[in-house]
Design a protein around this motif. Structure first.
Motif, PDB file in Angstrom:
ATOM      1  N   GLY A  61       0.785  -1.225   0.000  1.00  0.00           N
ATOM      2  CA  GLY A  61       0.000   0.000   0.000  1.00  0.00           C
ATOM      3  C   GLY A  61       0.817   1.276   0.000  1.00  0.00           C
ATOM      4  N   LYS A  62       2.130   1.164   0.163  1.00  0.00           N
ATOM      5  CA  LYS A  62       2.977   2.344   0.124  1.00  0.00           C
ATOM      6  C   LYS A  62       3.174   2.805  -1.320  1.00  0.00           C
ATOM      7  CE  LYS A  62       4.064   2.422   4.574  1.00  0.00           C
ATOM      8  NZ  LYS A  62       3.693   3.555   5.468  1.00  0.00           N
ATOM      9  N   THR A  63       3.708   4.012  -1.465  1.00  0.00           N
ATOM     10  CA  THR A  63       3.967   4.569  -2.795  1.00  0.00           C
ATOM     11  C   THR A  63       5.434   4.954  -2.915  1.00  0.00           C
ATOM     12  OG1 THR A  63       3.453   6.829  -2.068  1.00  0.00           O
ATOM     13  CG2 THR A  63       1.627   5.492  -2.944  1.00  0.00           C
ATOM     14  N   ALA A  64       5.947   4.931  -4.145  1.00  0.00           N
ATOM     15  CA  ALA A  64       7.367   5.230  -4.340  1.00  0.00           C
ATOM     16  C   ALA A  64       7.625   5.878  -5.688  1.00  0.00           C
ATOM     17  CB  ALA A  64       8.204   3.953  -4.226  1.00  0.00           C
ATOM     18  N   LEU A  65       8.608   6.773  -5.707  1.00  0.00           N
ATOM     19  CA  LEU A  65       9.171   7.303  -6.945  1.00  0.00           C
ATOM     20  C   LEU A  65      10.600   6.804  -7.027  1.00  0.00           C
ATOM     21  CD1 LEU A  65       9.390   9.130  -9.448  1.00  0.00           C
ATOM     22  CD2 LEU A  65       9.952  11.035  -7.901  1.00  0.00           C
TER      23      LEU A  65
ATOM     24  N   ALA B 249      11.426  -4.892  -7.242  1.00  0.00           N
ATOM     25  CA  ALA B 249      11.433  -5.360  -5.850  1.00  0.00           C
ATOM     26  C   ALA B 249      10.336  -4.678  -5.044  1.00  0.00           C
ATOM     27  CB  ALA B 249      12.802  -5.100  -5.222  1.00  0.00           C
ATOM     28  N   LEU B 250      10.182  -3.375  -5.213  1.00  0.00           N
ATOM     29  CA  LEU B 250       9.142  -2.658  -4.475  1.00  0.00           C
ATOM     30  C   LEU B 250       7.751  -3.083  -4.925  1.00  0.00           C
ATOM     31  CD1 LEU B 250      10.680   0.935  -4.310  1.00  0.00           C
ATOM     32  CD2 LEU B 250      10.554  -0.753  -2.471  1.00  0.00           C
ATOM     33  N   THR B 251       7.569  -3.232  -6.229  1.00  0.00           N
ATOM     34  CA  THR B 251       6.267  -3.683  -6.743  1.00  0.00           C
ATOM     35  C   THR B 251       5.917  -5.053  -6.185  1.00  0.00           C
ATOM     36  OG1 THR B 251       6.440  -2.374  -8.769  1.00  0.00           O
ATOM     37  CG2 THR B 251       5.003  -4.295  -8.834  1.00  0.00           C
TER      38      THR B 251
ATOM     39  N   GLY C 136       4.308  -4.960  -2.904  1.00  0.00           N
ATOM     40  CA  GLY C 136       3.008  -4.312  -2.798  1.00  0.00           C
ATOM     41  C   GLY C 136       3.034  -2.803  -2.866  1.00  0.00           C
ATOM     42  N   VAL C 137       4.173  -2.238  -3.283  1.00  0.00           N
ATOM     43  CA  VAL C 137       4.299  -0.788  -3.406  1.00  0.00           C
ATOM     44  C   VAL C 137       3.799  -0.347  -4.773  1.00  0.00           C
ATOM     45  CG1 VAL C 137       5.911   1.157  -3.369  1.00  0.00           C
ATOM     46  CG2 VAL C 137       6.289  -0.808  -1.866  1.00  0.00           C
ATOM     47  N   ARG C 138       3.115   0.778  -4.821  1.00  0.00           N
ATOM     48  CA  ARG C 138       2.730   1.394  -6.087  1.00  0.00           C
ATOM     49  C   ARG C 138       3.874   2.315  -6.511  1.00  0.00           C
ATOM     50  NH1 ARG C 138      -1.616   4.813  -4.901  1.00  0.00           N
ATOM     51  NH2 ARG C 138      -2.053   5.010  -7.133  1.00  0.00           N
ATOM     52  N   VAL C 139       4.512   1.958  -7.617  1.00  0.00           N
ATOM     53  CA  VAL C 139       5.755   2.606  -8.035  1.00  0.00           C
ATOM     54  C   VAL C 139       5.534   3.450  -9.285  1.00  0.00           C
ATOM     55  CG1 VAL C 139       8.104   2.210  -8.889  1.00  0.00           C
ATOM     56  CG2 VAL C 139       7.167   0.744  -7.066  1.00  0.00           C
TER      57      VAL C 139
ATOM     58  N   ASP D 153       5.611   8.050  -0.363  1.00  0.00           N
ATOM     59  CA  ASP D 153       6.147   7.492   0.882  1.00  0.00           C
ATOM     60  C   ASP D 153       7.641   7.211   0.782  1.00  0.00           C
ATOM     61  OD1 ASP D 153       3.660   7.100   2.470  1.00  0.00           O
ATOM     62  OD2 ASP D 153       3.146   5.710   0.851  1.00  0.00           O
ATOM     63  N   ILE D 154       8.099   6.868  -0.423  1.00  0.00           N
ATOM     64  CA  ILE D 154       9.481   6.432  -0.627  1.00  0.00           C
ATOM     65  C   ILE D 154      10.048   7.139  -1.852  1.00  0.00           C
ATOM     66  CG2 ILE D 154      10.986   4.472  -1.165  1.00  0.00           C
ATOM     67  CD1 ILE D 154       8.681   2.688   0.053  1.00  0.00           C
ATOM     68  N   LEU D 155      11.231   7.709  -1.698  1.00  0.00           N
ATOM     69  CA  LEU D 155      11.949   8.291  -2.825  1.00  0.00           C
ATOM     70  C   LEU D 155      13.285   7.577  -2.951  1.00  0.00           C
ATOM     71  CD1 LEU D 155      12.504  10.444  -5.028  1.00  0.00           C
ATOM     72  CD2 LEU D 155      13.376  11.933  -3.201  1.00  0.00           C
ATOM     73  N   VAL D 156      13.529   6.979  -4.116  1.00  0.00           N
ATOM     74  CA  VAL D 156      14.809   6.338  -4.384  1.00  0.00           C
ATOM     75  C   VAL D 156      15.526   7.159  -5.446  1.00  0.00           C
ATOM     76  CG1 VAL D 156      16.019   4.253  -5.106  1.00  0.00           C
ATOM     77  CG2 VAL D 156      13.882   4.064  -3.805  1.00  0.00           C
ATOM     78  N   ASN D 157      16.543   7.904  -5.003  1.00  0.00           N
ATOM     79  CA  ASN D 157      17.345   8.717  -5.915  1.00  0.00           C
ATOM     80  C   ASN D 157      18.432   7.828  -6.502  1.00  0.00           C
ATOM     81  OD1 ASN D 157      16.178  11.393  -5.707  1.00  0.00           O
ATOM     82  ND2 ASN D 157      16.939  11.429  -3.601  1.00  0.00           N
ATOM     83  N   ASN D 158      18.087   7.150  -7.588  1.00  0.00           N
ATOM     84  CA  ASN D 158      18.987   6.166  -8.179  1.00  0.00           C
ATOM     85  C   ASN D 158      19.692   6.667  -9.430  1.00  0.00           C
ATOM     86  OD1 ASN D 158      19.946   3.330  -9.032  1.00  0.00           O
ATOM     87  ND2 ASN D 158      18.595   3.953 -10.726  1.00  0.00           N
ATOM     88  N   VAL D 159      19.095   7.595 -10.144  1.00  0.00           N
ATOM     89  CA  VAL D 159      19.684   7.981 -11.425  1.00  0.00           C
ATOM     90  C   VAL D 159      21.118   8.454 -11.222  1.00  0.00           C
ATOM     91  CG1 VAL D 159      18.936  10.398 -11.389  1.00  0.00           C
ATOM     92  CG2 VAL D 159      19.243   9.223 -13.571  1.00  0.00           C
ATOM     93  N   GLY D 160      21.994   8.068 -12.149  1.00  0.00           N
ATOM     94  CA  GLY D 160      23.390   8.451 -12.012  1.00  0.00           C
ATOM     95  C   GLY D 160      24.221   7.883 -13.137  1.00  0.00           C
TER      96      GLY D 160
END
Length: 262
Positions: free
Chosen positions: A7-11, A26-28, A31-34, A78-85
């Motif tokens: 139920g959490k959300t993530a970018l 992995a997040l999907t 159960g995360v909406r990504v 709910d979650i921010l993953v700053n992965n771009v690089g």
């Protein structure tokens, strides 16, 4: 282990391939909406997300588009993953300090540092409201500048420092910020015959296949192999979850034992 993420959300930024795609998956799966953002949208990203955003994350406009789309699609973050690089292999020049132009410095800093600065700033109101989590994807090069494009190690070192600063300021307000620092990972950056790894092989005067066959040894990985994107993604998913509720301001190195110091 149930990560309690349903139920959490993530970018997730830089989500079209490699570590970013593995994180979206992995997040999907938890159960995360990504929402995944990347310059180029792949079918794999579309499958691993509720929405895929095409944006140049090395620009302020691109980051703004990504965060705004995530907020619209998800209702909050709910979650921010700053992965771009990393960087565009076609635009990266190998060489010493005096060989590198201001343009490459700007490109490295925009993609590896300012993308995270801008995304965090834009997402923070929602993250504060939801007492969310940020995971920044840095690199062991932040600790051990090594062969590679000038500007990359420096930008990643600044990103790692940014995570510490953010955790100090926003940890007391309920937003956890942590960093993951991979060593060499088996992503297209290294394995794609048109990627950065191929340029390194050419500069070294060896075939791309030879480089990949010996890369763990060359980097001194005690495990004898490089990491896979899914292994890095598993750590990121854990750090983003309530299971890691008291992990704040940490830097997790995933490098098969490449770094030899504590």
């Amino acid at each position: 282990m149930d990560l309690e993420l349903t139920g959490k959300t993530a970018l997730v930024t830089g989500a079209s391939r490699g570590i970013g795609l593995a994180v979206a998956r992995a997040l999907t799966d938890e159960g995360v909406r990504v929402v995944g953002a990347a310059r180029s949208i792949t079918p794999e990203l579309e499958k691993a997300s509720v929405a895929a955003v095409s944006a140049d994350l090395g620009t302020a406009e691109g980051v703004e588009t990504a965060v705004r789309t995530a907020l619209d699609e998800l209702g909050g973050i709910d979650i921010l993953v700053n992965n771009v690089g990393g960087g565009d292999a076609d635009r990266m020049r190998l060489g010493g300090f005096q060989d590198i132009t201001d343009e490459q410095w700007r490109n490295m800093l925009d993609l590896n540092l300012f993308s995270a600065v801008r995304a965090t700033r834009a997402a923070l109101p929602s993250l504060l409201e939801r007492r969310g989590a940020i995971v920044n994807v840095s690199s062991i090069n932040a600790h051990l500048p090594g062969p590679g494009p000038t500007g990359y190690s420096e930008a990643k070192a600044a990103l790692t420092a940014l995570g510490k600063r953010l955790s100090e300021e926003f940890g007391p307000r309920g937003v956890r910020v942590n960093t993951v620092s991979p060593g060499v990972v088996g992503t297209p950056l290294w394995r794609d015959p048109r990627g950065f790894g191929a340029k390194v092989a050419e500069a070294a005067g060896v075939s791309h296949e030879t480089l990949l066959a010996n890369i763990a040894e060359q980097f001194g990985a005690a495990s004898g192999r490089i990491s896979e994107p899914e292994e890095v993604a598993a750590v990121i998913a854990f750090l983003a979850s309530p299971r890691a509720a008291n992990i704040v301001g940490s830097d997790y190195v995933i490098d098969g034992g490449t770094l030899k110091t504590a």
